[in-house]
Scaffold this motif. Structure first.
Motif, PDB file in Angstrom:
ATOM      1  N   ASN A  54      67.565  90.071  28.738  1.00  0.00           N
ATOM      2  CA  ASN A  54      67.616  89.057  29.799  1.00  0.00           C
ATOM      3  C   ASN A  54      68.823  89.270  30.708  1.00  0.00           C
ATOM      4  O   ASN A  54      68.729  89.179  31.942  1.00  0.00           O
ATOM      5  CB  ASN A  54      67.663  87.656  29.192  1.00  0.00           C
ATOM      6  CG  ASN A  54      66.354  87.261  28.521  1.00  0.00           C
ATOM      7  OD1 ASN A  54      65.318  87.877  28.764  1.00  0.00           O
ATOM      8  ND2 ASN A  54      66.392  86.265  27.674  1.00  0.00           N
ATOM      9  N   ALA A  55      69.988  89.561  30.102  1.00  0.00           N
ATOM     10  CA  ALA A  55      71.194  89.789  30.899  1.00  0.00           C
ATOM     11  C   ALA A  55      71.070  91.054  31.748  1.00  0.00           C
ATOM     12  O   ALA A  55      71.516  91.084  32.901  1.00  0.00           O
ATOM     13  CB  ALA A  55      72.408  89.891  29.985  1.00  0.00           C
ATOM     14  N   SER A  56      70.444  92.091  31.199  1.00  0.00           N
ATOM     15  CA  SER A  56      70.256  93.344  31.952  1.00  0.00           C
ATOM     16  C   SER A  56      69.365  93.121  33.165  1.00  0.00           C
ATOM     17  O   SER A  56      69.625  93.671  34.248  1.00  0.00           O
ATOM     18  CB  SER A  56      69.642  94.411  31.049  1.00  0.00           C
ATOM     19  OG  SER A  56      70.483  94.720  29.975  1.00  0.00           O
ATOM     20  N   LEU A  57      68.328  92.323  32.992  1.00  0.00           N
ATOM     21  CA  LEU A  57      67.423  92.045  34.107  1.00  0.00           C
ATOM     22  C   LEU A  57      68.155  91.315  35.229  1.00  0.00           C
ATOM     23  O   LEU A  57      68.020  91.665  36.410  1.00  0.00           O
ATOM     24  CB  LEU A  57      66.237  91.217  33.608  1.00  0.00           C
ATOM     25  CG  LEU A  57      65.138  90.911  34.631  1.00  0.00           C
ATOM     26  CD1 LEU A  57      64.467  92.191  35.107  1.00  0.00           C
ATOM     27  CD2 LEU A  57      64.105  89.958  34.040  1.00  0.00           C
ATOM     28  N   VAL A  58      68.945  90.298  34.871  1.00  0.00           N
ATOM     29  CA  VAL A  58      69.685  89.533  35.882  1.00  0.00           C
ATOM     30  C   VAL A  58      70.734  90.415  36.558  1.00  0.00           C
ATOM     31  O   VAL A  58      70.878  90.403  37.788  1.00  0.00           O
ATOM     32  CB  VAL A  58      70.343  88.289  35.248  1.00  0.00           C
ATOM     33  CG1 VAL A  58      71.219  87.574  36.265  1.00  0.00           C
ATOM     34  CG2 VAL A  58      69.288  87.336  34.716  1.00  0.00           C
ATOM     35  N   LEU A  59      71.474  91.199  35.764  1.00  0.00           N
ATOM     36  CA  LEU A  59      72.516  92.061  36.324  1.00  0.00           C
ATOM     37  C   LEU A  59      71.909  93.098  37.268  1.00  0.00           C
ATOM     38  O   LEU A  59      72.462  93.359  38.348  1.00  0.00           O
ATOM     39  CB  LEU A  59      73.275  92.754  35.199  1.00  0.00           C
ATOM     40  CG  LEU A  59      74.358  93.746  35.631  1.00  0.00           C
ATOM     41  CD1 LEU A  59      75.428  93.055  36.470  1.00  0.00           C
ATOM     42  CD2 LEU A  59      74.992  94.422  34.421  1.00  0.00           C
ATOM     43  N   SER A  60      70.781  93.680  36.890  1.00  0.00           N
ATOM     44  CA  SER A  60      70.123  94.665  37.762  1.00  0.00           C
ATOM     45  C   SER A  60      69.710  94.027  39.078  1.00  0.00           C
ATOM     46  O   SER A  60      69.872  94.626  40.147  1.00  0.00           O
ATOM     47  CB  SER A  60      68.899  95.248  37.051  1.00  0.00           C
ATOM     48  OG  SER A  60      69.269  95.927  35.868  1.00  0.00           O
ATOM     49  N   ASN A  61      69.194  92.808  39.011  1.00  0.00           N
ATOM     50  CA  ASN A  61      68.761  92.131  40.237  1.00  0.00           C
ATOM     51  C   ASN A  61      69.945  91.783  41.140  1.00  0.00           C
ATOM     52  O   ASN A  61      69.879  91.944  42.361  1.00  0.00           O
ATOM     53  CB  ASN A  61      67.982  90.864  39.874  1.00  0.00           C
ATOM     54  CG  ASN A  61      67.208  90.311  41.045  1.00  0.00           C
ATOM     55  OD1 ASN A  61      66.539  91.053  41.770  1.00  0.00           O
ATOM     56  ND2 ASN A  61      67.288  89.015  41.269  1.00  0.00           N
ATOM     57  N   ILE A  62      71.053  91.319  40.539  1.00  0.00           N
ATOM     58  CA  ILE A  62      72.259  91.013  41.319  1.00  0.00           C
ATOM     59  C   ILE A  62      72.796  92.291  41.961  1.00  0.00           C
ATOM     60  O   ILE A  62      73.220  92.298  43.130  1.00  0.00           O
ATOM     61  CB  ILE A  62      73.331  90.357  40.435  1.00  0.00           C
ATOM     62  CG1 ILE A  62      72.870  88.966  39.972  1.00  0.00           C
ATOM     63  CG2 ILE A  62      74.658  90.250  41.176  1.00  0.00           C
ATOM     64  CD1 ILE A  62      72.744  87.946  41.075  1.00  0.00           C
ATOM     65  N   ALA A  63      72.791  93.398  41.222  1.00  0.00           N
ATOM     66  CA  ALA A  63      73.258  94.676  41.772  1.00  0.00           C
ATOM     67  C   ALA A  63      72.409  95.099  42.966  1.00  0.00           C
ATOM     68  O   ALA A  63      72.929  95.580  43.978  1.00  0.00           O
ATOM     69  CB  ALA A  63      73.230  95.748  40.692  1.00  0.00           C
ATOM     70  N   LEU A  64      71.103  94.910  42.874  1.00  0.00           N
ATOM     71  CA  LEU A  64      70.223  95.248  43.993  1.00  0.00           C
ATOM     72  C   LEU A  64      70.500  94.352  45.196  1.00  0.00           C
ATOM     73  O   LEU A  64      70.446  94.811  46.344  1.00  0.00           O
ATOM     74  CB  LEU A  64      68.755  95.143  43.563  1.00  0.00           C
ATOM     75  CG  LEU A  64      68.280  96.186  42.541  1.00  0.00           C
ATOM     76  CD1 LEU A  64      66.888  95.851  42.043  1.00  0.00           C
ATOM     77  CD2 LEU A  64      68.296  97.582  43.150  1.00  0.00           C
ATOM     78  N   LEU A  65      70.796  93.068  44.942  1.00  0.00           N
ATOM     79  CA  LEU A  65      71.132  92.158  46.042  1.00  0.00           C
ATOM     80  C   LEU A  65      72.439  92.567  46.718  1.00  0.00           C
ATOM     81  O   LEU A  65      72.619  92.355  47.919  1.00  0.00           O
ATOM     82  CB  LEU A  65      71.242  90.718  45.522  1.00  0.00           C
ATOM     83  CG  LEU A  65      69.937  90.035  45.118  1.00  0.00           C
ATOM     84  CD1 LEU A  65      70.220  88.676  44.498  1.00  0.00           C
ATOM     85  CD2 LEU A  65      69.009  89.879  46.312  1.00  0.00           C
ATOM     86  N   LYS A  66      73.349  93.160  45.940  1.00  0.00           N
ATOM     87  CA  LYS A  66      74.613  93.668  46.494  1.00  0.00           C
ATOM     88  C   LYS A  66      74.437  95.063  47.095  1.00  0.00           C
ATOM     89  O   LYS A  66      75.415  95.717  47.436  1.00  0.00           O
ATOM     90  CB  LYS A  66      75.681  93.705  45.399  1.00  0.00           C
ATOM     91  CG  LYS A  66      76.062  92.346  44.829  1.00  0.00           C
ATOM     92  CD  LYS A  66      76.779  91.498  45.852  1.00  0.00           C
ATOM     93  CE  LYS A  66      77.203  90.155  45.272  1.00  0.00           C
ATOM     94  NZ  LYS A  66      77.879  89.309  46.265  1.00  0.00           N
ATOM     95  N   GLU A  67      73.177  95.497  47.206  1.00  0.00           N
ATOM     96  CA  GLU A  67      72.806  96.789  47.793  1.00  0.00           C
ATOM     97  C   GLU A  67      73.342  97.970  46.991  1.00  0.00           C
ATOM     98  O   GLU A  67      73.590  99.046  47.522  1.00  0.00           O
ATOM     99  CB  GLU A  67      73.255  96.877  49.255  1.00  0.00           C
ATOM    100  CG  GLU A  67      72.626  95.788  50.122  1.00  0.00           C
ATOM    101  CD  GLU A  67      72.870  96.024  51.606  1.00  0.00           C
ATOM    102  OE1 GLU A  67      72.763  97.168  52.053  1.00  0.00           O
ATOM    103  OE2 GLU A  67      73.170  95.037  52.299  1.00  0.00           O
ATOM    104  N   ASP A  68      73.516  97.764  45.687  1.00  0.00           N
ATOM    105  CA  ASP A  68      73.793  98.867  44.779  1.00  0.00           C
ATOM    106  C   ASP A  68      72.483  99.368  44.182  1.00  0.00           C
ATOM    107  O   ASP A  68      71.429  98.745  44.357  1.00  0.00           O
ATOM    108  CB  ASP A  68      74.739  98.419  43.659  1.00  0.00           C
ATOM    109  CG  ASP A  68      76.160  98.227  44.154  1.00  0.00           C
ATOM    110  OD1 ASP A  68      76.504  98.848  45.187  1.00  0.00           O
ATOM    111  OD2 ASP A  68      76.917  97.458  43.538  1.00  0.00           O
ATOM    112  N   LYS A  69      72.569 100.456  43.445  1.00  0.00           N
ATOM    113  CA  LYS A  69      71.386 101.025  42.797  1.00  0.00           C
ATOM    114  C   LYS A  69      71.424 100.672  41.316  1.00  0.00           C
ATOM    115  O   LYS A  69      72.447 100.870  40.655  1.00  0.00           O
ATOM    116  CB  LYS A  69      71.348 102.541  42.984  1.00  0.00           C
ATOM    117  CG  LYS A  69      71.160 102.980  44.428  1.00  0.00           C
ATOM    118  CD  LYS A  69      71.071 104.492  44.533  1.00  0.00           C
ATOM    119  CE  LYS A  69      70.839 104.929  45.986  1.00  0.00           C
ATOM    120  NZ  LYS A  69      70.730 106.410  46.112  1.00  0.00           N
ATOM    121  N   ALA A  70      70.321 100.140  40.800  1.00  0.00           N
ATOM    122  CA  ALA A  70      70.248  99.705  39.407  1.00  0.00           C
ATOM    123  C   ALA A  70      69.387 100.660  38.600  1.00  0.00           C
ATOM    124  O   ALA A  70      68.326 101.107  39.063  1.00  0.00           O
ATOM    125  CB  ALA A  70      69.676  98.287  39.324  1.00  0.00           C
TER     126      ALA A  70
END
Length: 448
Positions: free
Chosen positions: A270-286
């Motif tokens: 669950n934490a990995s999914l949220v962190l990946s989505n936040i990273a994508l919102l920050k225009e990073d690559k997950a």
């Protein structure tokens, strides 16, 4: 005819009101034996009750389909979250009815009390909502909906069976992901515990040269461009983008430990999914890697719009393995897959210092090439034991052992820090918030 009669009596149920009436008739017959003056009152009471039962049967069976029911459910359920489902009802009887509903929910919930009561007027429609909270990923099979209808007389119930068997998949917590996503878009992450971290220095990513306007930092003036243009020109910088963020999830037996119905693996997912989505919102690559005694899934870092769905589908299928983590294989995979310096968030669990020492040589190698963040869990049950007052010698012994294991966790943090390895020691319920806070902190300090 035989089939119709069978359906009639299998769907006919007597109520407590009818049994109360029959009991009253029996009492009247007994009293009539001792008190002859009661006369034919017991017989009148019995036949009146019989006529009322016949009238109730006629009322409920005068139409072939007196009610309609349908389950309203989402396409998929979110693990560890409250998922709202509903039962839609329509009354086709020409009179008011009392309704009882049983929804055959999946056995995983271990609930046998899903019983709803309501009343419906003629032609009335109603939606009854209820909440289910799954604690395991996978497929959940729903059964039929059983509706028990009772008229105002309330002597019998007629059952309607609506065969609406369906299978719903329980995915990692996408509802939690959406909540954090909305908070991030509206800049309200602080409401759920995400800290605002001041950015240190200038971002390293150049955006453009623009005309100077009052308020611009004098240190950003581009003197060469100013000389060419004859006007003051400044360099404009933007937040660094396209940084790689990889979540590495340990699926070994250490992650099978349960906490509030969920395993540590599910908390990490669950934490990995949220962190990946936040990273994508920050225009990073997950990206994502799962590992146990062998490598599970590998999702290369990207920021395409479909990336989060790809990660979600992979996480849905992951299961705990019951062997030790092959750290040598993990190191080789990271070296082959991740070609540039990245943030590697390793979700695992250490219960003792010796468990860390077995993996430490490989963690140090990974930290040479990437910014490594090791996330592991506090043992909340041991913490409760260590805080309880000891009543006897055995209690003192148990408390001492619990404090020893608790102290080992703190030593693990210090041991990792010696080799410039970032770490988070957190309770399972605070895992997501603490991980996002650390990601934002590392990004603000330009350590990635």
């Amino acid at each position: 005819m035989k089939k119709v009669f069978k359906l009639f009596y299998t769907d006919l149920f007597f109520t407590n009101r009818l049994f109360t009436g029959l009991g009253s008739c029996v009492v009247l017959f007994l009293f009539a034996f001792f008190f002859p003056w009661l006369g034919i009152i017991p017989q009148l009471a019995f036949f009146t009750l019989l006529l009322l039962v016949i009238a109730d049967v006629v009322m409920l069976y005068q139409v072939s389909k007196g009610i309609f029911a349908k389950r309203h459910a989402p396409e998929r359920l979110s693990n560890s979250d409250d998922n709202e489902l509903g039962i839609y009802l329509e009354n086709w009887y020409p009179f008011n009815i009392n309704v009882g509903i049983i929804d055959e929910i999946p056995f995983q919930f271990q609930k046998r009390d899903i019983w709803f009561k309501t009343t419906l007027k003629p032609q009335q429609r109603k939606l009854i909502n209820y909440i289910l909270r799954p604690t395991r990923r996978g497929e959940y099979e729903f059964g039929a909906i059983r509706v028990y209808v009772m008229s105002a007389l309330g002597l019998i119930r007629r059952r309607y069976n609506f065969s609406q068997g369906e299978t719903l998949a329980v995915y990692p917590s996408f509802l939690q992901m959406r909540k954090y996503e909305l908070m991030a878009i509206s800049n309200n992450l602080s409401e759920i515990g995400i800290k605002k971290i001041r950015r240190l220095g200038h971002s390293l990513e150049f955006e453009q040269v623009k005309n100077y306007v009052p308020g611009d930092d004098y240190r950003t003036i581009n003197w060469k461009a100013t000389a060419r243009q004859g006007n003051l020109m400044t360099n404009s910088y933007t937040d660094e983008k396209s940084q790689h963020v990889y979540c590495v999830i340990d699926k070994s037996r250490a992650m099978k430990m349960p906490f509030e119905g969920l395993t540590l693996l599910d908390y990490a997912i669950n934490a990995s999914l949220v962190l990946s989505n936040i990273a994508l919102l920050k225009e990073d690559k997950a990206g994502l890697i799962t590992v146990a005694e062998k490598i599970g899934a590998v999702v290369a870092a990207d920021r395409r719009p479909t990336q989060i769905n790809k990660i979600l589908e992979v996480l849905y299928k992951e299961k705990t393995r019951y062997l030790e983590t092959n750290m040598e294989l993990l190191y080789a995979t990271i070296r082959n897959v991740i070609k540039q310096r990245s943030l590697v968030v390793f979700f695992t669990n250490y219960e003792s210092l010796s468990a860390l020492e077995r993996q430490l040589p490989f963690l140090k190698r990974i930290a040479k090439f990437h910014l490594l963040l090791v996330v592991f869990f506090e043992n909340t049950e041991l913490k409760k034991v260590s805080e309880q007052p000891a009543a006897d010698v055995e209690g003192i012994y148990i408390q001492t052992i619990a404090k020893k294991f608790e102290y080992d966790k703190k030593l693990i943090v210090k041991e990792l820090a010696k080799y410039n390895i970032q770490s988070i020691l957190t309770t399972p319920q605070n895992l997501t918030i603490n991980t996002i806070n650390r990601y934002l902190e590392l990004k603000a300090r330009q350590k990635i």
